[in-house]
Design a protein around this motif. Structure first.
Motif, PDB file in Angstrom:
ATOM      1  N   PHE A 109       0.829  -1.205   0.000  1.00  0.00           N
ATOM      2  CA  PHE A 109       0.000   0.000   0.000  1.00  0.00           C
ATOM      3  C   PHE A 109       0.865   1.258   0.000  1.00  0.00           C
ATOM      4  O   PHE A 109       0.612   2.198  -0.757  1.00  0.00           O
TER       5      PHE A 109
ATOM      6  N   LEU B  79      -8.242  -0.738  -1.585  1.00  0.00           N
ATOM      7  CA  LEU B  79      -7.925   0.319  -0.629  1.00  0.00           C
ATOM      8  C   LEU B  79      -7.024   1.317  -1.349  1.00  0.00           C
ATOM      9  O   LEU B  79      -6.096   0.916  -2.057  1.00  0.00           O
TER      10      LEU B  79
ATOM     11  N   TRP C 287     -17.158   5.097  -3.369  1.00  0.00           N
ATOM     12  CA  TRP C 287     -16.022   4.853  -2.481  1.00  0.00           C
ATOM     13  C   TRP C 287     -16.426   5.246  -1.065  1.00  0.00           C
ATOM     14  O   TRP C 287     -17.224   6.160  -0.869  1.00  0.00           O
TER      15      TRP C 287
ATOM     16  N   LEU D 274     -12.510   4.529   5.084  1.00  0.00           N
ATOM     17  CA  LEU D 274     -12.385   3.547   6.166  1.00  0.00           C
ATOM     18  C   LEU D 274     -11.557   4.147   7.289  1.00  0.00           C
ATOM     19  O   LEU D 274     -10.498   4.732   7.046  1.00  0.00           O
TER      20      LEU D 274
ATOM     21  N   TRP E 148      -8.834  -6.505  10.222  1.00  0.00           N
ATOM     22  CA  TRP E 148      -8.949  -5.369   9.304  1.00  0.00           C
ATOM     23  C   TRP E 148      -8.615  -4.066  10.026  1.00  0.00           C
ATOM     24  O   TRP E 148      -7.978  -3.179   9.450  1.00  0.00           O
TER      25      TRP E 148
ATOM     26  N   LEU F  28      -5.680  -1.322   8.981  1.00  0.00           N
ATOM     27  CA  LEU F  28      -5.918   0.118   8.833  1.00  0.00           C
ATOM     28  C   LEU F  28      -5.067   0.930   9.808  1.00  0.00           C
ATOM     29  O   LEU F  28      -4.549   1.994   9.467  1.00  0.00           O
TER      30      LEU F  28
ATOM     31  N   VAL G 234      -8.374   5.697   4.619  1.00  0.00           N
ATOM     32  CA  VAL G 234      -8.204   5.230   3.242  1.00  0.00           C
ATOM     33  C   VAL G 234      -9.567   5.122   2.584  1.00  0.00           C
ATOM     34  O   VAL G 234     -10.594   5.043   3.265  1.00  0.00           O
TER      35      VAL G 234
ATOM     36  N   LEU H 106     -12.172   2.986   0.179  1.00  0.00           N
ATOM     37  CA  LEU H 106     -12.492   1.595  -0.124  1.00  0.00           C
ATOM     38  C   LEU H 106     -13.460   1.532  -1.285  1.00  0.00           C
ATOM     39  O   LEU H 106     -14.436   2.284  -1.332  1.00  0.00           O
TER      40      LEU H 106
END
Length: 156
Positions: A10, A28, A42, A45, A104, A108, A115, A117
């Motif tokens: 990422f 992401l 989108w 998150l 998850w 993050l 971010v 999603l």
């Protein structure tokens, strides 16, 4: 889930395509990479309640309590913070979700920024996890939260 490898990918590209436990690919992406031609479907998150302040107008305590104590996966629609100049904002409103599922959430947290999603993005990926992504659950809720405590259920 190999967090180190995912975070590294990422950080290198600013985008990560990951096949989750149901076989759906989630994307992401850093918010600054979003462009209008990518569409408006989108969701921001978040890993922590305090991140809401960076993307939304200031919330009332009632609205914060709703986000904090909701135990089902939920996508919130709320007025965007005026400092956000670029992003999937429709009529001044953006979508966000606080991800509480431990694996998850940890991913993050390690990315350490809100971010974007995109669900079921149909992208090819070499990254896989057996862990289900919470927002793909059939019990996912959607609601509007206003800064003054207004609440409207969109999908219950």
């Amino acid at each position: 889930m190999d967090h180190a490898q995912l975070v590294s990918a990422f950080r290198e590209k600013g985008v990560l395509h990951l096949k989750e436990g149901n076989g759906k690919v989630v994307t992401l992406m850093r918010p600054e990479l979003w462009k209008p031609e990518m569409g408006e479907d989108w969701t921001f998150l978040l890993f922590d309640l305090f991140q809401i302040r960076s993307i939304c107008e200031p919330f009332s305590e009632v609205s914060l309590d709703i986000v904090e104590y909701t135990n089902k996966p939920t996508v919130y629609h709320s007025p965007a913070n005026r400092i956000i100049k670029n992003g999937p904002i429709v009529d001044g409103v953006l979508k966000f979700s606080l991800i509480l599922e431990p694996n998850w959430n940890k991913l993050l947290f390690q990315i350490s920024q809100p971010v974007l999603l995109k669900l079921d993005s149909q992208k090819a990926t070499s990254f896989h996890t057996s862990i289900l992504f919470p927002l793909l659950s059939p019990t996912t809720k959607e609601m509007f939260l206003g800064p003054e405590g207004e609440v409207k259920i969109i999908k219950g």
